[in-house]
Design an enzyme around this catalytic site. Sequence first.
Site, PDB file in Angstrom:
ATOM      1  N   ASP A  10       0.837  -1.196   0.000  1.00  0.00           N
ATOM      2  CA  ASP A  10       0.000   0.000   0.000  1.00  0.00           C
ATOM      3  C   ASP A  10       0.879   1.255   0.000  1.00  0.00           C
ATOM      4  O   ASP A  10       1.884   1.320   0.712  1.00  0.00           O
ATOM      5  CB  ASP A  10      -0.863  -0.027   1.269  1.00  0.00           C
ATOM      6  CG  ASP A  10      -1.937   1.035   1.277  1.00  0.00           C
ATOM      7  OD1 ASP A  10      -2.770   1.032   0.369  1.00  0.00           O
ATOM      8  OD2 ASP A  10      -1.954   1.870   2.219  1.00  0.00           O
ATOM      9  N   GLU A  54       1.819  -0.303  -4.936  1.00  0.00           N
ATOM     10  CA  GLU A  54       0.873   0.715  -5.407  1.00  0.00           C
ATOM     11  C   GLU A  54       1.677   1.993  -5.600  1.00  0.00           C
ATOM     12  O   GLU A  54       2.155   2.589  -4.639  1.00  0.00           O
ATOM     13  CB  GLU A  54      -0.222   0.944  -4.362  1.00  0.00           C
ATOM     14  CG  GLU A  54      -1.245   1.973  -4.813  1.00  0.00           C
ATOM     15  CD  GLU A  54      -2.020   2.626  -3.673  1.00  0.00           C
ATOM     16  OE1 GLU A  54      -3.111   3.128  -3.936  1.00  0.00           O
ATOM     17  OE2 GLU A  54      -1.528   2.665  -2.533  1.00  0.00           O
TER      18      GLU A  54
HETATM   19  C1  NOJ Z   1      -4.389   3.029  -0.857  1.00  0.00           C
HETATM   20  C2  NOJ Z   1      -5.510   2.061  -0.675  1.00  0.00           C
HETATM   21  O1  NOJ Z   1      -5.743   1.400  -1.888  1.00  0.00           O
HETATM   22  C3  NOJ Z   1      -6.689   2.868  -0.196  1.00  0.00           C
HETATM   23  O2  NOJ Z   1      -7.878   2.117  -0.196  1.00  0.00           O
HETATM   24  C4  NOJ Z   1      -6.375   3.395   1.189  1.00  0.00           C
HETATM   25  O3  NOJ Z   1      -7.417   4.221   1.624  1.00  0.00           O
HETATM   26  C5  NOJ Z   1      -5.074   4.204   1.165  1.00  0.00           C
HETATM   27  N1  NOJ Z   1      -4.036   3.569   0.424  1.00  0.00           N
HETATM   28  C6  NOJ Z   1      -4.568   4.428   2.574  1.00  0.00           C
HETATM   29  O4  NOJ Z   1      -4.072   3.227   3.113  1.00  0.00           O
END
Ligand code: NOJ
Length: 523
Positions: free
Chosen positions: A205, A267
């Site tokens: 993440d 990500e």
């Molecule tokens: C990216 C995640 O995909 C999202 O759903 C989340 O709210 C944020 N990061 C914070 O962790």
Amino acid sequence: MDEGALPWWQNAVFYQIYVRSFADSDGDGVGDLEGIRSRLGYLELLGVDALWLTPFFRSPMADHGYDVADPRDVDPLFGDLAAFDALVADAHGHGLKVTIDLVPNHTSDQHVWFQQALRSAPGSRERGRYLFRDGQGHGGSLPPNNWTSVFGGPAWTRVPDGQWYLHLFAPQQPDLNWDDSEVRADLVQTLRFWLDRGVDGFRIDVAHGMAKPAGLPDMDPNAVAIMAGTQSHDVVDPRFDNDGVHDIHRLIRKVLDGYPGTMAVGEIWVERDDRFAFYVRPDELHLGFNFKLVEADFDADSVRRAIDRSLTAVQATGAAPTWTLSNHDVVRHVTRYGGGDLGTRRARAMALVELALPGVTFIYNGEELGLPNVDLPDWALQDPVWERSGHTERGRDGCRVPLPWEGEIPSFGFSRAGAAWLPMPTHWAGLTVEAQLEDPESMLSLYRHALEIRKTSGAFGGEELEWYGAPPGCFAFRRKGGGLICALNTSAAPVPLPPGEILLASGPMEGNQLPPETSVWLV
Ligand code: NOJ
């Protein structure tokens, strides 16, 4: 892995399970690990290779699990460690790899570390694991800098003794201080904990977050204005993509290298392709999510540009490109492409484009059913974005509505309970798995068919594409290694089909013509 064989993820199709919304086994209206286990047969039938499970760790659920209070335990809402072990064992029995989310940028405010930090003095070891700072202005009453939270509002919250702590997301998600050796050691422990339980990899993440620049300088005020309320970041933004982040990825990679056959995908919301490529250098992440297809309109030129940029970005690194049309943070693509029959036709066309490309595909649960975004009533909204934005942004709940499995009325087999955690539209009876499974024209049948051909046909070989000349609003490319041709028509008129034998089409052909909003595979 056999000597010389490609790693399992190189051409894999991942299926993203938003755990809350996939299948509920215990009747509380929220999806859980046992629910997933009970549906593994479906996933095998669909033909995907690997699962990505969104966070199921202990959490007060301020951001539905992306606020982690204990990264090495299962939240009782979703099950327990025994349920997780059973899921991994059964998934492997079905030939499915299991990857899980890892949330290293921040913890929950209920994490024991943050609770200790709140009880400790400014400058203490406990505060040092997070980013506590004194404020500016008279009495320190102004935040330490002008950073904004991705969810809206300032990225700083003040605690009773007057200090402020940084949270790039909700106040319940304090950012960790990655210069702290204990923070690093704890991540290694978490990685090993799940690897020892048999997971095949991780989705990281906010992989472009974590490291913060020395002195936490202000953002460019224009960047604040441009990016308010969006999820897209670029290099003028000191909150993200700082060079120090790469040491953290090297640390993660070192641990994974001790567990052969495991991987990590980050990500990475980074605009510049050269900076994106840094994340997938040979000693960093194995894969990086790119969101170019999410950002492209249904228009042959934009889609082609997205494909070219994605391929070029990773070309020199040896990492496979990745493709995503939807996930739990964005409006579902049936809706982005116009909704209704038009959106569905376009979504079918784009599914074939995506699955024709070399590299790794991520399918978001429900896209194989053609689910649209749902317009939820105000009372149902739960995403912190809704509150943080002062009710100006509706947030992401609309793409997180639970999956319809069978029957005629909500919750369509998702849960024994009539009501799911988000209300499901009453008119979804035609979109259930049950309704689509035997219908050769359904979205589900298209995905199953496409995945089967992708797995069994030799036409998908090779990493390179060559583009053909095509009429305006259209494109056609050929996989150089295997010979597959994929053509897309986003124009308003039918165009001649490229020569070849049709393997699969996203909709009916008009004689020798490829109709608008349609794509086709040929060899
Ligand atoms: C990216 C995640 O995909 C999202 O759903 C989340 O709210 C944020 N990061 C914070 O962790």
